[in-house]
Design a protein around this motif. Structure first.
Motif, PDB file in Angstrom:
ATOM      1  N   PHE A 652       1.479  -1.295   0.336  1.00 19.52           N
ATOM      2  CA  PHE A 652       0.003  -0.468   0.016  1.00 19.52           C
ATOM      3  C   PHE A 652       0.590   1.300  -0.043  1.00 19.52           C
ATOM      4  O   PHE A 652       2.243   1.504   0.507  1.00 19.52           O
ATOM      5  N   ALA A 653      -0.125   2.480  -0.575  1.00 14.60           N
ATOM      6  CA  ALA A 653       0.815   3.707  -0.310  1.00 14.60           C
ATOM      7  C   ALA A 653       0.520   4.636   0.863  1.00 14.60           C
ATOM      8  O   ALA A 653      -0.440   4.317   1.119  1.00 14.60           O
ATOM      9  N   SER A 654       1.344   5.406   0.803  1.00  9.34           N
ATOM     10  CA  SER A 654       1.045   6.289   2.151  1.00  9.34           C
ATOM     11  C   SER A 654      -0.187   7.675   0.968  1.00  9.34           C
ATOM     12  O   SER A 654       0.252   8.841   0.821  1.00  9.34           O
ATOM     13  N   ASP A 655      -0.618   7.237   0.698  1.00  8.87           N
ATOM     14  CA  ASP A 655      -1.678   7.548  -0.396  1.00  8.87           C
ATOM     15  C   ASP A 655      -3.367   7.253   0.434  1.00  8.87           C
ATOM     16  O   ASP A 655      -3.566   6.961   1.348  1.00  8.87           O
ATOM     17  N   GLY A 656      -4.304   7.675  -0.363  1.00  9.39           N
ATOM     18  CA  GLY A 656      -5.840   7.386  -0.615  1.00  9.39           C
ATOM     19  C   GLY A 656      -6.040   5.996  -1.320  1.00  9.39           C
ATOM     20  O   GLY A 656      -5.691   6.166  -2.732  1.00  9.39           O
ATOM     21  N   TYR A 657      -7.134   5.743  -0.953  1.00 11.38           N
ATOM     22  CA  TYR A 657      -8.098   4.632  -1.419  1.00 11.38           C
ATOM     23  C   TYR A 657      -9.314   4.673  -1.477  1.00 11.38           C
ATOM     24  O   TYR A 657      -9.828   5.163  -0.896  1.00 11.38           O
ATOM     25  N   TRP A 658     -10.121   4.990  -3.217  1.00  9.55           N
ATOM     26  CA  TRP A 658     -11.216   5.129  -3.076  1.00  9.55           C
ATOM     27  C   TRP A 658     -11.939   3.902  -2.473  1.00  9.55           C
ATOM     28  O   TRP A 658     -11.099   2.393  -2.501  1.00  9.55           O
ATOM     29  N   SER A 659     -13.398   3.913  -2.464  1.00 12.23           N
ATOM     30  CA  SER A 659     -14.198   3.207  -2.030  1.00 12.23           C
ATOM     31  C   SER A 659     -15.001   2.931  -2.924  1.00 12.23           C
ATOM     32  O   SER A 659     -15.724   3.884  -3.440  1.00 12.23           O
ATOM     33  N   SER A 660     -16.163   2.112  -2.810  1.00 13.87           N
ATOM     34  CA  SER A 660     -17.591   1.736  -3.621  1.00 13.87           C
ATOM     35  C   SER A 660     -18.559   2.111  -2.952  1.00 13.87           C
ATOM     36  O   SER A 660     -19.980   2.412  -3.323  1.00 13.87           O
ATOM     37  N   SER A 661     -17.629   3.092  -1.930  1.00 10.88           N
ATOM     38  CA  SER A 661     -19.288   3.480  -0.886  1.00 10.88           C
ATOM     39  C   SER A 661     -19.763   4.370  -1.316  1.00 10.88           C
ATOM     40  O   SER A 661     -19.181   5.483  -1.235  1.00 10.88           O
ATOM     41  N   ASN A 662     -20.439   5.463  -1.447  1.00 11.49           N
ATOM     42  CA  ASN A 662     -21.602   6.911  -1.816  1.00 11.49           C
ATOM     43  C   ASN A 662     -21.500   7.321  -0.890  1.00 11.49           C
ATOM     44  O   ASN A 662     -22.217   6.669  -0.027  1.00 11.49           O
ATOM     45  N   THR A 663     -21.282   8.945  -0.658  1.00 15.45           N
ATOM     46  CA  THR A 663     -21.042   9.551   0.625  1.00 15.45           C
ATOM     47  C   THR A 663     -22.215  10.686   0.049  1.00 15.45           C
ATOM     48  O   THR A 663     -22.826  11.022   1.265  1.00 15.45           O
ATOM     49  N   SER A 664     -22.372  10.786  -0.935  1.00 20.78           N
ATOM     50  CA  SER A 664     -23.462  12.002  -1.434  1.00 20.78           C
ATOM     51  C   SER A 664     -23.844  11.860  -2.978  1.00 20.78           C
ATOM     52  O   SER A 664     -22.672  10.930  -3.030  1.00 20.78           O
ATOM     53  N   THR A 665     -24.475  13.253  -3.556  1.00 17.14           N
ATOM     54  CA  THR A 665     -24.875  12.667  -4.904  1.00 17.14           C
ATOM     55  C   THR A 665     -22.846  12.601  -5.770  1.00 17.14           C
ATOM     56  O   THR A 665     -22.877  12.909  -7.424  1.00 17.14           O
ATOM     57  N   ILE A 666     -22.717  13.619  -4.728  1.00 16.66           N
ATOM     58  CA  ILE A 666     -21.203  14.174  -5.487  1.00 16.66           C
ATOM     59  C   ILE A 666     -20.075  13.331  -5.481  1.00 16.66           C
ATOM     60  O   ILE A 666     -18.385  13.952  -5.344  1.00 16.66           O
ATOM     61  N   THR A 667     -20.084  13.266  -3.637  1.00 17.10           N
ATOM     62  CA  THR A 667     -18.790  12.931  -3.250  1.00 17.10           C
ATOM     63  C   THR A 667     -18.664  10.830  -2.630  1.00 17.10           C
ATOM     64  O   THR A 667     -19.958  10.322  -2.244  1.00 17.10           O
ATOM     65  N   ALA A 668     -17.661  10.374  -2.536  1.00 16.28           N
ATOM     66  CA  ALA A 668     -17.282   9.312  -2.031  1.00 16.28           C
ATOM     67  C   ALA A 668     -16.564   9.433  -0.836  1.00 16.28           C
ATOM     68  O   ALA A 668     -15.526   9.527  -1.009  1.00 16.28           O
ATOM     69  N   TRP A 669     -16.994   7.844  -0.838  1.00 12.64           N
ATOM     70  CA  TRP A 669     -16.145   7.961   0.950  1.00 12.64           C
ATOM     71  C   TRP A 669     -14.741   7.068   0.431  1.00 12.64           C
ATOM     72  O   TRP A 669     -14.439   5.875  -0.389  1.00 12.64           O
ATOM     73  N   TYR A 670     -13.599   8.252   0.816  1.00  9.90           N
ATOM     74  CA  TYR A 670     -12.559   7.296   0.484  1.00  9.90           C
ATOM     75  C   TYR A 670     -11.700   7.315   1.732  1.00  9.90           C
ATOM     76  O   TYR A 670     -12.180   7.172   2.887  1.00  9.90           O
ATOM     77  N   LEU A 671     -10.558   6.646   1.872  1.00 11.79           N
ATOM     78  CA  LEU A 671      -9.407   6.021   3.057  1.00 11.79           C
ATOM     79  C   LEU A 671      -7.764   6.912   3.092  1.00 11.79           C
ATOM     80  O   LEU A 671      -7.734   5.711   1.571  1.00 11.79           O
ATOM     81  N   PHE A 672      -7.221   7.378   3.795  1.00  9.19           N
ATOM     82  CA  PHE A 672      -6.254   7.950   3.749  1.00  9.19           C
ATOM     83  C   PHE A 672      -5.467   6.948   4.356  1.00  9.19           C
ATOM     84  O   PHE A 672      -5.402   6.626   6.290  1.00  9.19           O
ATOM     85  N   PHE A 673      -4.471   5.968   3.994  1.00  9.79           N
ATOM     86  CA  PHE A 673      -4.275   5.118   4.392  1.00  9.79           C
ATOM     87  C   PHE A 673      -2.863   5.487   5.505  1.00  9.79           C
ATOM     88  O   PHE A 673      -2.878   4.815   6.927  1.00  9.79           O
TER      89      PHE A 673
END
Length: 695
Positions: A652-673
Motif C-alpha cells: 500500500f502507498a501512503s495515499d488515499g484509496y477509493w471505496s465503492s460507497s457513495n457519501t453524497s451525490t457528488i462525493t464517495a468514501w475514501y480512506l487515507f492509509f
C-alpha cells in the motif's frame, strides 16, 4: 295104387311108404300128377324170410312174407305159430304178408310163422322173425347262426341230433343251399368244409328221417353268413412311455372283414410291466411300472373262425424313468419397463420328452411369459406387482407330472427415479464435511447402489454405495471440478437422473494466506450472512481477498488526464455536457462488508466500462489475477478491513484509496492509509485503487 276119382296128397301116400318122386312119376317142376284118375300132389314146403324187422311207431311198414309156400294143395293158410305181432301189424293168412303201421314201441321179440295147405298139411319149415318197434323219431335242433370266413375251415356241427326212430338216419337239406365249400354228411348229419366265397346271411333248413323213412317233426333252420377274408390296418407308432404315467390307450391293429368277434394277442415279444392287451378290443392300456429300453412287440389278430391275418403290427416300446425336476426358487424382484433376465424355475430330467412347463398356481406379472417348451420365464414387466408366489410345474409327453414344483416369489417395482442435489461443495483441508446425498432414489428395485459416474471425489471423501451419502474429511486441495453421481437398482437399472456436483477443497483459510489470486484479508466469523459473503462454517471459510498490488495501468482519459496509479471515482459535472451523465448522483450506497460487489455492479450499470474504462470501478472490473476475474471495488467497511490488514497484505502507498460507497451525490468514501482517515471526496478526483474479491 289106383284110386279113381280121388286126389291124394303125397303125405297120405307117404304112409304107404311110397316115394312117388323117386318113382319118377312127377314130371320136372310139377306139383301134382294124375295116375289112373287119381291126382297125387307133392307135400307142401315153405321158404322162410327171417330177416329181422326194425320198425318205427307210426311208420307204415313195408309189407313182407315171412314164409313163401310151395307144393301142397292150395289154398295155403298162414298163421302165427308163436309170439304176437306188434300192435298195428297184421298177417294176411291167405297171402302170408305181414303189413300195417306199428302203433306202439316194443323191444325185439320173435314171432314164428307157419303155413299149411288146403289139406291142413303144415309145411315143415317155419319162419322166426324178430320184430323191434322203435319209438317215433325225434330230433333236437342246433340253430346257432354260423358266421364263417372265406378260406377258414369251419368247425363242423350237426344242425339236427336225431333220437328214437329206426336207424340208420338220413340227414338232408330241406330248403336252402349250403355255402359253396360246405357239405352235409347224410349219414352223420354233420356240416363241414371250408367256405370258398362270401355270402350274406341266408337260411338253410335241415331235416332227418329214419330207416323207415319217418321224418322227424323237428327241423333245424340255420343262418349261414360267409364273410370276406380278415384284413388289418397296423398302427406301428413307437411308444415312448414313462414309469408311473398312465399310457394313452392305443390299438396296434384294426381288423376289418372276417368274422367277429376278433381275438388280439401278442405274437412275439413282451409288453412292458404294467401294460395289458385287451384280447377283445385290441387296445393296449395300463401304467408302466418299470423302465425298459426300446423293445419290439409284435401283435396279431384272428377272427372268430381262427383265421389269422397275415399282416401284423410291430410296435417299439420304451419306458423311461419317472420324470423328476430340480427347482430354482430364487425370488425375482423386477422393475416396470426393464426386461428381466430369463430364468427357468424348473429343470426337468428323465421322463419322456418333450416336456411341458406351466403355471400351477398364481399369475405371472403382466408382461412376463412362460415358454411351455423350454420352461424359461422372460419378458418386460408392464405394471407394478406386489410380492406374490407363482408355483410352476412340469409334465412330460405322457402327462406324467414331476413331483417337484417350484415356488418363486415375483415382485415388480415402479421405475427407478432419483432427485438430484447439485449444491456445490466448497470444502477445506482437514475440516470434516457435512455429509450430503447427491441423489435420492425412489421406485425401482431395492437395494440401491450409488456410485460415481464421472469424475473423482477429493481425497479423503467417500461415497456410501448403499445410502448414497458423501462424507469424510478432505486431505488435500482440490480445484473446483464436477463429480457426476448415479444410482442403480438391484436389477442393474440406472436412474435417468444424475447429479453433477462441483467440489472445491481449499487449504485451511487464514488471514494473510495467498489464495485464489490474492491475499486473504478478512474472514466472516460472525455466523451470519454479510451481503454477498456467507457465514463461515467449520467445513468452509468465507471472506475477502485483496489483489497483491494496487492497480497500475497507464492511461490518458477523455479529459487528457494521464496516470498509471490514480483514477477518478467517476466523472463530475464540470467534465460532461450531459447533465444526466455525471457523478452527482447517489449510486453505490452500500457501506457494509459484503456490499462492495453490489456497489461496483451498480456503478458500472450507470457508467459502463466501455464508455468510461478508467474509473475506479471499471479498473477493478477489468482486473484479472490467478485465473480469477470477479474482482470489485471494496465498500467503505471492506476498505477499512483492508487497512487493518495493510501490513499483512502489503504494497500500500501512503495515499488515499477509493471505496465503492457513495457519501453524497457528488462525493464517495475514501480512506487515507497513513492516518486511517475516512471521509467523502469529490468523485471526479483521483485516488488509488486496490481490487478485492469474495470467496
Amino acid at each position: 295104387m289106383m284110386l279113381p276119382g280121388k286126389t291124394l296128397t303125397a303125405l297120405i301116400w307117404s304112409v304107404f311108404l311110397i316115394n312117388v318122386q323117386s318113382l319118377a312119376l312127377f314130371p320136372q317142376n310139377a306139383n301134382a300128377v294124375t295116375i289112373n284118375g287119381i291126382t297125387i300132389t307133392l307135400a307142401i314146403t315153405a321158404t322162410a324170410n327171417t330177416e329181422s324187422r326194425n320198425l318205427t311207431v307210426g311208420a307204415v311198414m313195408s309189407g313182407f312174407s315171412p314164409l313163401t309156400a310151395s307144393s301142397g294143395t292150395l289154398p295155403y293158410t298162414y298163421s302165427i305159430k308163436t309170439g304176437t305181432l306188434p300192435a298195428g301189424l297184421t298177417l294176411n293168412s291167405s297171402t302170408g304178408e305181414v303189413t300195417g303201421t306199428p302203433s306202439s314201441a316194443q323191444s325185439a321179440a320173435d314171432v314164428v310163422f307157419e303155413v299149411k295147405d288146403a289139406n291142413n298139411v303144415l309145411a315143415a319149415a317155419t319162419s322166426t322173425v324178430s320184430f323191434t318197434v322203435n319209438s317215433d323219431i325225434t330230433a333236437t335242433a342246433n340253430t346257432d347262426p354260423r358266421n364263417l370266413t372265406v378260406g377258414a375251415v369251419m368247425s363242423s356241427f350237426s344242425p339236427l341230433t336225431a333220437i328214437g326212430g329206426t336207424q340208420p338216419y338220413t340227414y338232408s337239406v330241406k330248403t336252402g343251399k349250403l355255402p359253396s365249400g360246405l357239405t352235409l354228411n347224410g349219414s352223420k348229419g354233420e356240416v363241414a368244409g371250408t367256405p370258398s366265397s362270401a355270402q350274406s346271411a341266408a337260411d338253410v333248413v335241415f331235416e332227418v328221417k329214419d330207416a323207415n323213412n319217418v321224418l322227424a317233426a323237428a327241423t333245424s333252420t340255420v343262418s349261414f353268413t360267409v364273410n370276406s377274408d380278415i384284413t388289418t390296418t397296423a398302427n406301428t407308432d413307437p411308444r415312448n412311455l414313462t414309469v408311473g404315467a398312465a399310457m394313452t390307450g392305443f390299438t396296434p391293429l384294426t381288423a376289418i372283414g372276417g368274422t367277429q368277434p376278433y381275438t388280439y394277442r401278442v405274437k412275439t415279444g413282451t409288453l412292458p410291466a404294467g401294460l395289458t392287451l385287451n384280447g377283445s378290443t385290441g387296445e393296449v392300456t395300463g401304467t408302466p411300472s418299470s423302465a425298459q429300453s426300446a423293445a419290439n412287440v409284435v401283435f396279431e389278430v384272428t377272427d372268430f373262425n381262427n383265421v389269422i391275418e397275415a399282416a401284423t403290427s410291430t410296435v417299439s416300446f420304451t419306458v423311461n424313468d419317472a420324470l423328476t425336476a430340480t427347482a430354482n426358487t430364487a425370488p425375482r424382484i423386477l422393475t416396470v419397463g426393464v426386461a428381466m433376465t430369463g430364468f427357468s424355475p424348473l429343470t426337468a430330467s428323465s421322463g419322456t420328452q418333450p416336456y411341458t412347463y406351466r403355471v400351477k398356481t398364481g399369475t405371472l406379472p403382466a408382461g412376463l411369459t412362460l415358454n411351455g417348451s423350454t420352461g424359461d420365464v422372460t419378458g418386460t414387466p408392464t405394471s407394478a406387482y406386489s410380492a406374490a408366489n407363482v408355483v410352476f410345474e412340469v409334465r412330460d409327453a405322457n402327462n406324467a407330472i414331476a413331483a417337484a414344483t417350484s415356488t418363486v416369489s415375483l415382485t415388480v417395482s415402479e421405475v427407478l427415479t432419483a432427485t438430484a442435489n447439485t449444491a456445490a461443495q466448497n470444502l477445506t483441508i482437514g475440516a470434516t464435511m457435512s455429509g450430503f446425498t447427491p441423489l435420492t432414489a425412489s421406485g425401482g428395485l431395492l437395494p440401491y447402489t450409488y456410485r460415481v459416474k464421472t469424475g473423482t471425489l477429493p481425497a479423503g471423501l467417500t461415497l456410501n454405495g448403499s445410502t448414497g451419502e458423501v462424507t469424510g474429511t478432505p486431505t488435500s486441495a482440490y480445484s473446483a471440478a464436477n463429480v457426476v453421481f448415479e444410482v442403480k437398482g438391484a436389477d442393474e437399472i440406472i436412474a435417468a437422473t444424475t447429479s453433477s456436483v462441483s467440489f472445491t477443497v481449499i487449504p485451511a483459510i487464514a488471514i494473510g494466506d495467498s489464495y485464489q489470486g490474492g491475499i486473504v484479508f478478512y474472514i466472516n466469523e460472525t455466523g451470519n450472512q454479510q451481503g454477498n459473503i456467507p457465514a463461515s462454517t467449520p467445513a468452509t471459510k468465507h471472506g475477502l481477498i485483496a489483489a497483491p498490488a494496487d492497480i497500475n495501468v497507464s492511461y490518458t482519459d477523455a479529459w487528457s488526464y494521464s496516470s498509471n496509479t490514480l483514477y477518478r471515482w467517476s466523472t463530475g459535472q464540470s467534465l460532461v455536457s450531459n447533465t444526466t451523465d455525471y457523478a452527482w448522483q447517489s449510486i453505490g450506497t452500500g457501506t457494509g462488508i459484503g456490499s462492495g460487489q453490489g456497489n461496483t455492479t451498480a456503478i458500472l450499470a450507470k457508467w459502463s466500462v466501455s464508455a468510461y474504462p478508467y474509473t475506479a470501478a471499471a479498473m477493478c472490473d477489468n482486473y484479472s489475477n490467478g485465473g480469477y476475474a470477479d474482482w470489485f471495488l471494496p465498500s467503505k467497511d471492506e476498505l477499512y478491513q483492508l487497512y487493518i490488514q495493510k501490513s499483512t497484505v502489503g504494497g500500500f502507498a501512503s495515499d488515499g484509496y477509493w471505496s465503492s460507497s457513495n457519501t453524497s451525490t457528488i462525493t464517495a468514501w475514501y480512506l487515507f492509509f497513513p492516518t486511517a482517515t475516512q471521509g467523502g471526496f469529490s468523485k471526479e478526483q483521483k485516488k488509488r485503487v486496490r481490487p478485492v474479491r469474495a470467496f
